[in-house]
Design a protein around this motif. Structure first.
Motif, PDB file in Angstrom:
ATOM      1  N   VAL A  22       0.844  -1.201   0.000  1.00  0.00           N
ATOM      2  CA  VAL A  22       0.000   0.000   0.000  1.00  0.00           C
ATOM      3  C   VAL A  22       0.874   1.244   0.000  1.00  0.00           C
ATOM      4  N   ASN A  23       0.585   2.138  -0.936  1.00  0.00           N
ATOM      5  CA  ASN A  23       1.268   3.430  -1.014  1.00  0.00           C
ATOM      6  C   ASN A  23       0.351   4.535  -0.495  1.00  0.00           C
ATOM      7  N   LEU A  24       0.919   5.444   0.270  1.00  0.00           N
ATOM      8  CA  LEU A  24       0.193   6.616   0.760  1.00  0.00           C
ATOM      9  C   LEU A  24       0.858   7.869   0.218  1.00  0.00           C
ATOM     10  N   SER A  25       0.077   8.701  -0.467  1.00  0.00           N
ATOM     11  CA  SER A  25       0.598   9.945  -1.021  1.00  0.00           C
ATOM     12  C   SER A  25       0.332  11.112  -0.079  1.00  0.00           C
ATOM     13  N   PHE A  26       1.234  12.083  -0.104  1.00  0.00           N
ATOM     14  CA  PHE A  26       1.110  13.295   0.702  1.00  0.00           C
ATOM     15  C   PHE A  26       1.758  14.409  -0.100  1.00  0.00           C
ATOM     16  N   GLY A  27       1.746  15.625   0.434  1.00  0.00           N
ATOM     17  CA  GLY A  27       2.395  16.687  -0.318  1.00  0.00           C
ATOM     18  C   GLY A  27       1.979  18.071   0.119  1.00  0.00           C
ATOM     19  N   LEU A  28       2.649  19.022  -0.465  1.00  0.00           N
ATOM     20  CA  LEU A  28       2.497  20.428  -0.094  1.00  0.00           C
ATOM     21  C   LEU A  28       1.828  21.177  -1.242  1.00  0.00           C
ATOM     22  N   GLU A  29       0.610  21.695  -0.980  1.00  0.00           N
ATOM     23  CA  GLU A  29      -0.105  22.430  -2.032  1.00  0.00           C
ATOM     24  C   GLU A  29       0.090  23.935  -1.922  1.00  0.00           C
ATOM     25  N   MET A  30       0.564  24.386  -0.764  1.00  0.00           N
ATOM     26  CA  MET A  30       0.917  25.807  -0.587  1.00  0.00           C
ATOM     27  C   MET A  30       1.972  25.900   0.504  1.00  0.00           C
ATOM     28  N   LEU A  31       2.891  26.843   0.356  1.00  0.00           N
ATOM     29  CA  LEU A  31       4.037  26.933   1.253  1.00  0.00           C
ATOM     30  C   LEU A  31       3.605  27.127   2.701  1.00  0.00           C
ATOM     31  N   GLU A  32       2.519  27.855   2.912  1.00  0.00           N
ATOM     32  CA  GLU A  32       2.069  28.141   4.277  1.00  0.00           C
ATOM     33  C   GLU A  32       1.620  26.884   5.016  1.00  0.00           C
ATOM     34  N   ALA A  34       3.204  23.992   5.140  1.00  0.00           N
ATOM     35  CA  ALA A  34       4.314  23.062   5.363  1.00  0.00           C
ATOM     36  C   ALA A  34       4.265  22.437   6.753  1.00  0.00           C
ATOM     37  N   GLY A  35       3.996  23.239   7.777  1.00  0.00           N
ATOM     38  CA  GLY A  35       3.920  22.710   9.133  1.00  0.00           C
ATOM     39  C   GLY A  35       2.796  21.721   9.303  1.00  0.00           C
ATOM     40  N   ARG A  36       1.646  22.035   8.724  1.00  0.00           N
ATOM     41  CA  ARG A  36       0.491  21.148   8.829  1.00  0.00           C
ATOM     42  C   ARG A  36       0.762  19.792   8.174  1.00  0.00           C
ATOM     43  N   GLU A  37       1.352  19.819   6.978  1.00  0.00           N
ATOM     44  CA  GLU A  37       1.631  18.565   6.270  1.00  0.00           C
ATOM     45  C   GLU A  37       2.668  17.737   7.012  1.00  0.00           C
ATOM     46  N   ALA A  38       3.678  18.390   7.561  1.00  0.00           N
ATOM     47  CA  ALA A  38       4.696  17.668   8.313  1.00  0.00           C
ATOM     48  C   ALA A  38       4.092  16.995   9.534  1.00  0.00           C
ATOM     49  N   ALA A  39       3.163  17.681  10.197  1.00  0.00           N
ATOM     50  CA  ALA A  39       2.510  17.111  11.380  1.00  0.00           C
ATOM     51  C   ALA A  39       1.655  15.905  11.009  1.00  0.00           C
ATOM     52  N   LYS A  40       0.951  15.971   9.870  1.00  0.00           N
ATOM     53  CA  LYS A  40       0.136  14.838   9.430  1.00  0.00           C
ATOM     54  C   LYS A  40       1.014  13.624   9.125  1.00  0.00           C
ATOM     55  N   ASP A  63      11.951  24.615   1.875  1.00  0.00           N
ATOM     56  CA  ASP A  63      13.382  24.473   2.146  1.00  0.00           C
ATOM     57  C   ASP A  63      13.750  23.012   2.337  1.00  0.00           C
ATOM     58  N   ARG A  64      12.932  22.301   3.096  1.00  0.00           N
ATOM     59  CA  ARG A  64      13.070  20.844   3.230  1.00  0.00           C
ATOM     60  C   ARG A  64      11.814  20.234   2.629  1.00  0.00           C
ATOM     61  N   GLU A  65      11.984  19.480   1.574  1.00  0.00           N
ATOM     62  CA  GLU A  65      10.822  18.912   0.908  1.00  0.00           C
ATOM     63  C   GLU A  65      10.128  17.916   1.839  1.00  0.00           C
ATOM     64  N   PRO A  66       8.795  17.792   1.725  1.00  0.00           N
ATOM     65  CA  PRO A  66       8.069  16.877   2.609  1.00  0.00           C
ATOM     66  C   PRO A  66       8.624  15.457   2.633  1.00  0.00           C
ATOM     67  N   VAL A  69      11.382  15.160   5.117  1.00  0.00           N
ATOM     68  CA  VAL A  69      10.861  15.088   6.482  1.00  0.00           C
ATOM     69  C   VAL A  69      10.388  13.666   6.771  1.00  0.00           C
ATOM     70  N   ALA A  70       9.669  13.075   5.810  1.00  0.00           N
ATOM     71  CA  ALA A  70       9.153  11.715   5.983  1.00  0.00           C
ATOM     72  C   ALA A  70      10.286  10.704   6.138  1.00  0.00           C
ATOM     73  N   ARG A  71      11.380  10.894   5.411  1.00  0.00           N
ATOM     74  CA  ARG A  71      12.481   9.928   5.459  1.00  0.00           C
ATOM     75  C   ARG A  71      13.043   9.745   6.858  1.00  0.00           C
ATOM     76  N   GLU A  72      12.966  10.782   7.695  1.00  0.00           N
ATOM     77  CA  GLU A  72      13.480  10.678   9.059  1.00  0.00           C
ATOM     78  C   GLU A  72      12.677   9.689   9.889  1.00  0.00           C
ATOM     79  N   LEU A  73      11.433   9.416   9.503  1.00  0.00           N
ATOM     80  CA  LEU A  73      10.554   8.532  10.262  1.00  0.00           C
ATOM     81  C   LEU A  73      10.211   7.240   9.517  1.00  0.00           C
ATOM     82  N   PHE A  74      10.556   7.157   8.251  1.00  0.00           N
ATOM     83  CA  PHE A  74      10.060   6.076   7.394  1.00  0.00           C
ATOM     84  C   PHE A  74      11.206   5.404   6.661  1.00  0.00           C
ATOM     85  N   ASP A  75      11.292   4.066   6.785  1.00  0.00           N
ATOM     86  CA  ASP A  75      12.376   3.347   6.131  1.00  0.00           C
ATOM     87  C   ASP A  75      11.923   2.611   4.875  1.00  0.00           C
ATOM     88  N   GLY A  76      10.690   2.863   4.441  1.00  0.00           N
ATOM     89  CA  GLY A  76      10.206   2.256   3.216  1.00  0.00           C
ATOM     90  C   GLY A  76      10.533   3.101   1.998  1.00  0.00           C
TER      91      GLY A  76
END
Length: 363
Positions: A22-32, A34-40, A63-66, A69-76
């Motif tokens: 199973v793949n889960l997609s995420f991403g940033l639709e507006m720069l503002e 960024a914090g919300r997407e990182a938290a999700k 500055d840091r692509e989503p 950020v995910a790579r720090e928590l995800f080894d897949g």
């Protein structure tokens, strides 16, 4: 079917005779945001149920692509679409910059990329003639817009495909062949445009393998349940791991796309006996960015579909079901996760309680 081995920290495999991933997609639709997407992403990756793969669909640069950020928590395995952040509405795509982007993300740790090689002016014109909605793929739409801006007769990805494969081979990356003309509605489904695109995709699958690169085939978006067997018969000879984008098998139920997608995905994965499911959220066609709860629901629906399909060919999946059965028998209850609350459905007529049969005297 070829199995794909992702060059990620946990060396995930996907494809034939391997449990459906199973793949889960995420991403940033507006720069503002960024914090919300990182938290999700952080919340999803610290939960008990995690995806097997992730994909960054960001359309705004941070500055840091989503995905970083995910790579720090995800080894897949983690993937992205390299052209999302490289497209200019006035100038389109630049081949040198696009190749530089592809090499940079593979070097930094991306494991797979999606590229849309199939658009041609002829196929786009056919889609405009024969469909109400010619194209629904965002990545495919970017490629078509670039063709029109720069006077190209075919996809830029097709023109630089050998170079892309050379980079992917160098870093052990996987190429997802995007489906630019997947149908936008069940009404179009497996139409002539989709069939022609599959024929073009076959050429790039063979070319990638000649160049030593592993390939995954993105699949149908909206399609009738009865057409999934036909679709599988068309792609089965390609011996490629399928990664359907849905498939959504009904467009009628607003806010229920995760359910419609899970139904279609389970059916296709049962036919293919392996592959990758994309989690779809309830708001896929409601115009909003999914919140945490909606992403969790979409992920769980996709995981149910993956398990249901894996039962047809994977012994470990069946053993998980057998364990549920054993626990229900030992507890004499259908309820496994809330024993303190108990069950109030059947009351004294519960058929699982052996004591309820103890007073039955045979004739």
């Amino acid at each position: 079917m070829h199995c794909v081995d992702y060059n990620s920290p946990n060396r995930l495999r996907a494809g034939s005779a391997v449990p459906v991933r199973v793949n889960l997609s995420f991403g940033l639709e507006m720069l503002e945001a960024a914090g919300r997407e990182a938290a999700k992403v952080e919340r999803l990756l610290t939960a008990e149920t995690r995806p097997d793969l992730m994909m960054d669909l960001s359309v705004e640069r941070a500055d840091r692509e989503p995905w970083q950020v995910a790579r720090e928590l995800f080894d897949g395995p983690i993937g992205l679409l390299p052209h999302y952040l490289m497209f200019s509405p006035s100038e389109g795509l630049d081949p040198a910059n696009l190749l530089a982007r592809i090499e940079a993300v593979f070097k930094l740790g991306i494991n797979f990329i999606t590229v849309h090689c199939t658009p041609t002016l002829g196929l786009f014109e056919q889609a405009k003639r024969e469909r109400l909605t010619p194209i629904t793929s965002r990545g495919g739409g970017i490629v078509v817009r670039d063709m029109l801006i720069n006077g190209r007769s075919r996809s830029l990805f097709a023109q630089i495909f050998d170079d892309i494969c050379a980079i992917a081979a160098q870093y052990g990356g996987v190429i997802n062949l995007g489906t630019a003309f997947r149908a936008a509605s069940v009404a179009d489904g497996l139409d002539a445009v989709v069939r022609e695109e599959i024929a073009i995709q076959a050429q790039f699958i063979h070319k990638a393998r000649e160049l030593g690169v592993q390939v995954v085939l993105e699949g149908p978006g909206h399609i009738r349940l009865s057409e999934l067997g036909d679709y599988w018969e068309m792609i089965a000879p390609l011996d490629v791991t399928p990664m359907p984008l849905g498939p959504i098998v009904s467009d009628r139920f607003s806010g229920m796309d995760h359910v419609a997608s899970a139904i279609g995905a389970a059916r296709l994965m049962s036919l293919s006996r392996g592959g990758i499911i994309n989690a779809v959220t309830a708001v896929e066609h409601l115009g909003g960015v999914p919140n945490l709860r909606q992403m969790e629901e979409g992920l769980r629906a996709a995981q149910v579909a993956a398990q249901a399909a894996s039962l047809d060919f994977d012994g470990t999946a069946f053993e998980a079901e057998a364990e549920v059965s054993r626990r229900r028998a030992s507890l004499e209850s259908c309820v496994l996760h809330s024993q303190d609350a108990g069950c109030s459905r059947c009351q004294r007529l519960c058929p699982l309680i052996s004591a309820s049969y103890s007073r039955v005297v045979p004739n």
